[in-house]
Structure formats: C-alpha cells, structure tokens
Motif scaffolding. Structure first.
Motif, mmCIF file in Angstrom:
data_model
loop_
_atom_site.group_PDB
_atom_site.id
_atom_site.type_symbol
_atom_site.label_atom_id
_atom_site.label_comp_id
_atom_site.label_asym_id
_atom_site.label_seq_id
_atom_site.Cartn_x
_atom_site.Cartn_y
_atom_site.Cartn_z
ATOM 1 N N HIS A 80 1.450 1.255 -12.975
ATOM 2 C CA HIS A 80 1.741 1.557 -11.574
ATOM 3 C C HIS A 80 2.848 0.598 -11.137
ATOM 4 C CE1 HIS A 80 1.059 2.072 -7.344
ATOM 5 N NE2 HIS A 80 0.074 1.231 -7.179
ATOM 6 N N GLU A 82 3.725 -0.422 -8.137
ATOM 7 C CA GLU A 82 3.559 -1.270 -6.945
ATOM 8 C C GLU A 82 3.531 -2.736 -7.382
ATOM 9 O OE1 GLU A 82 0.387 -0.225 -4.235
ATOM 10 O OE2 GLU A 82 1.402 -1.266 -2.586
ATOM 11 N N ASP A 84 2.126 -5.496 -6.643
ATOM 12 C CA ASP A 84 0.963 -6.365 -6.883
ATOM 13 C C ASP A 84 0.524 -6.301 -8.350
ATOM 14 O OD1 ASP A 84 0.273 -3.728 -6.068
ATOM 15 O OD2 ASP A 84 -1.804 -4.311 -5.732
ATOM 16 N N HIS A 85 0.983 -5.274 -9.086
ATOM 17 C CA HIS A 85 0.677 -5.188 -10.525
ATOM 18 C C HIS A 85 1.925 -5.314 -11.401
ATOM 19 C CE1 HIS A 85 -3.147 -4.035 -9.052
ATOM 20 N NE2 HIS A 85 -2.625 -3.015 -8.415
ATOM 21 N N HIS A 147 -2.432 5.539 -6.670
ATOM 22 C CA HIS A 147 -2.162 6.286 -5.468
ATOM 23 C C HIS A 147 -0.669 6.513 -5.235
ATOM 24 C CE1 HIS A 147 -1.046 2.482 -3.179
ATOM 25 N NE2 HIS A 147 -1.439 2.075 -4.347
ATOM 26 N N ASP A 166 -5.408 0.728 -9.984
ATOM 27 C CA ASP A 166 -6.026 0.784 -8.648
ATOM 28 C C ASP A 166 -7.255 1.703 -8.607
ATOM 29 O OD1 ASP A 166 -4.244 -0.933 -7.382
ATOM 30 O OD2 ASP A 166 -2.939 0.674 -6.675
ATOM 31 N N TYR A 191 -12.055 0.173 -0.163
ATOM 32 C CA TYR A 191 -10.792 0.274 -0.905
ATOM 33 C C TYR A 191 -10.393 1.741 -1.073
ATOM 34 C CZ TYR A 191 -7.319 -0.466 -4.523
ATOM 35 O OH TYR A 191 -6.156 -0.475 -5.232
ATOM 36 N N HIS A 222 -7.990 -4.428 -9.558
ATOM 37 C CA HIS A 222 -8.452 -5.246 -8.429
ATOM 38 C C HIS A 222 -9.972 -5.316 -8.513
ATOM 39 C CE1 HIS A 222 -4.659 -5.192 -6.207
ATOM 40 N NE2 HIS A 222 -4.627 -3.879 -6.246
HETATM 41 FE FE1 FEO Z 1 -1.183 0.238 -5.546
HETATM 42 FE FE2 FEO Z 1 -2.887 -2.462 -6.295
HETATM 43 O O1 FEO Z 1 -1.349 -1.466 -6.091
#
Ligand code: FEO
Length: 394
Positions: A80, A82, A84-85, A147, A166, A191, A222
């Motif tokens: 993914h 995004e 944060d990863h 997502h 996620d 979440y 997460h």
């Molecule tokens: Fe959709 Fe935890 O990044």
C-alpha cells in the motif's frame, strides 16, 4: 528504539509502536496510539521485508533489522502506498540498495509519485503471482480499495500467514504481539469505521479473496496480530454486511440548552420504544466513536442549534464526515432549535448526498421547545420505530 519479535519460525515482527500519536490524517483521534507493523521473512535463499513504517520511525525499523542481523535484503513488499507503511522505503533502499520493491503496477505509480522512488527499483507483480525465498513462498493477492486502489495482501504459504496491511488492522498501541479478541474488537471496529467503511461492497469481495485460504495467523500493519483469524474475518463480514441494527445515532450540539432538551426527550422516547441510542455531544466528543456507532445503526438523527442562519459548524462537520464514510444507515432526520430562522435542514440535507437514506420529517423548535415540538418528537420516535419494525429489527 524498537524491538523485533519472532512470530513464526523465520518470520519476525520488525515494526514500530507509536505509543503517543493522537491524531491520524490530521483528522482521526487515536486514543490508543497505533503501530506501523513491518515483517521480515527469512527464506533459505532470500529475505523479504513486508511494508515499512511512517517516516519518523524509519531509523527504528532499520535498527530492528540490524539487531536481527540482516545484512542483505532482496525484496521490500509494498502492499500500500500510503506513507505510514511506505514512507520509510527510501531509507530502507538507501541502506539496502540491492533490494527490489515488490508491488502492484498501480502501487508503483503511486510510490513513484509520492516518494520519488526510481523506476529500476521496482518489480511489479500480477494478482496471484508467487515469489520463492527458499522454503518460504509469498503469494500476492490483489485486494483493491482496502483502502486505496493499489492495495494487495501477501499470503505466506508454508506458514499460512496472511500479511494484510490496513485490512483487519487497528490503531492500538500495545506490547502484546497477539490480539485478545475481547480487547481488540472495539479498536478494530473503530478502525473499520474510519478507514474501510466507505468501501463496504468491495470489502465483501475482498473477503471472498481471502476466504479460500487456510490462515493460521493474520499479520496486519497496524495493531496486534490475530492468532484467531476467524474472529476478525467474521467481525468484518458482519460490519461489511448490509444488516443494520435497531439503533439511532444522535450527534448533537446545543449552545443554550434548547436542542439538548429535544435530544434528551427523543433519547428517552426511543429507549421507551425499545430502540438503542448512541448519542454524542459533538462539541466535546471523539468523532471516531461516532463513526464506529454508524457501522451498525439503522438511523442517524443530527441535532443542532442554529448559528448565523445555518447548522452549527460542528454539526455540518459530522454530517460531512458521515457522508464521506458512507455508512449503511437507512434513515435520517434533523432536529434542533433556532432563534429567528435559517436554512439548517437544507444545509444538513445537502451535506449528505452519498447517504442512501430516507429522510424523515425534521423537528425544528423556535427557541425553547414547547408542547407541539415534543409531540413532533414523539411522532418522529414512532416513525423510527415503524421503519425499524418494517426492517424486522425492532
Ligand atoms: Fe492506509 Fe495504514 O495506511
């Protein structure tokens, strides 16, 4: 500083716990912090890192790999894009320049755009492609929209571990490596509400993708891992279904008490009719809790005072947010008080075009609610009960 832990022979959790983060996307409260999980799969011939970490934690991730004695990395699997990863992938590539980034073609585009990772670093994979590390085989399964459009998950065949990013995750900082279902249910549902709920239909399709797999463990990116995969898969099946519960969610804001009187009266009336109520004073409460309540509720009633001829900005904000999250809510209404006029009903209705709801007759009181207003609230409670009974949930 971080720690690594072995989750299965040759498979290590090497991510980082962010104990103190209190806001995600500058929007979503994180009462319990979060974690950016990454995993190192050590095969007989090759190593693969699965996901990375939010950029401020890249160093801790690299320290975990160093402590684990990793001096060569063949692959970084990016589920993914995004940040944060993916945000620490550039730091990982700097330390391990030999590594290739394994991802979907769509993810490659996004990583090139967001992180400026150069084209020769990528090895894109098709849906169901496999990669052997020597005694450890990774299978990549496309799961779009959990997502973002580019998302995929990885199944480690020999160990029957699903690395889900996620999907099935939770914002929950804990020293426990594995989830206690009783504790993680609520953070996982919250979440889901905040991140996954808008994509309910496609989540059902993605559940079909993972259903045929024999899964011993789900390792999300997460929160704690799931040693009981059926618990979280069944919870997702429930949340992503079109079934609603006999509940009304009431976000409300009241400046001088009139709207609060109406909310109190409606709350009591709904409870007396056997309907569950989840209410949130949106001047002070956490929007994540409201989002979680919207996962199941059949009805949403936005209650607002009037400010400068329209809804209180906090009420407009929750209506806008509910619209973006697209819960399966079937009915909606608006109640509140006004001083001399305004366009509150129109403004709230226009803020929720994506909600497939039947809007029931609003109840607006001029000033302090009077007898007629309370009668109208009784009628609204009766109407909600009737609609819920027609659905067979009351
Ligand atoms: Fe959709 Fe935890 O990044």
């Amino acid at each position: 500083m971080g720690v690594y832990r072995e989750v299965s022979p040759g498979v290590f959790s090497v991510g980082v716990i962010d104990w103190d983060r209190r806001l995600f996307d500058e929007l979503i409260p994180l009462p319990d912090g979060t974690s950016y999980n990454a995993y190192l799969v050590r095969g007989g011939e090759k190593n693969a890192l699965i996901d990375s970490a939010d950029p401020p934690f890249g160093r801790a991730l690299l320290e975990n790999l160093e402590r684990l004695g990793i001096d060569r990395l063949d692959y970084v699997v990016a589920h993914h894009a995004e940040q944060d990863h993916s945000g620490s992938i550039p730091a990982v590539l700097e330390r391990f320049p030999e590594a290739k980034v394994v991802c979907t073609p769509r993810c490659r585009e996004l990583l090139e755009e967001h992180l400026k990772i150069s084209a020769e670093k990528f090895e894109t994979v098709e849906d169901r492609a496999t990669l052997s590390l020597g005694g450890k085989t990774l299978e990549f399964l496309y799961t779009p929209w959990v997502h973002w459009p580019e998302t995929m998950v990885t199944y480690l065949k020999e160990d029957e571990i699903l690395f889900s990013c996620d999907f099935f995750g939770s914002h929950f900082a804990t020293s426990d490596l594995f989830a206690d279902p009783k504790i993680i249910y609520e953070p996982a549902k919250r979440y889901y509400a905040e991140i996954m709920m808008p994509f309910r239909a496609i989540i059902r399709k993605n559940l079909e993708v993972v259903d045929p797999l024999s899964i011993k463990m789900i390792a999300p990116s997460h929160g704690p891992l799931h040693a009981d995969p059926s618990f979280i898969v069944e919870a997702y099946r429930d949340w992503a279904s079109e079934d609603v519960k006999n509940e009304v969610v009431i976000p409300f804001v009241s400046m001088h008490g009139s709207t609060r009187l109406m909310v109190d009266y409606l709350t009591d009336g709904l409870i007396a009719r056997g309907i569950g109520v989840k209410r949130f004073d949106i001047a002070v409460s956490d929007v994540g809790k409201m989002a979680e309540a919207l996962v199941d509720a059949a009805t949403l009633v936005v209650a607002t005072c009037t400010v400068l001829g329209g809804p209180h900005p906090n009420a407009a904000h929750v209506a806008f947010l509910a619209n973006a999250l697209r819960p399966k809510t079937r009915f909606a209404s608006i109640i509140g008080s006004y001083g001399w006029g305004g366009k509150t009903v129109k403004a709230i209705q226009e803020a929720i075009p994506l909600l497939k709801v039947e809007v029931m007759e609003p109840v607006l009181a001029k000033g302090l609610p009077g007898e007629e207003d309370y009668q109208a609230l009784d009628q609204l409670a009766d109407e909600i009960l009737k609609r819920h009974q027609e659905l067979g949930i009351a």
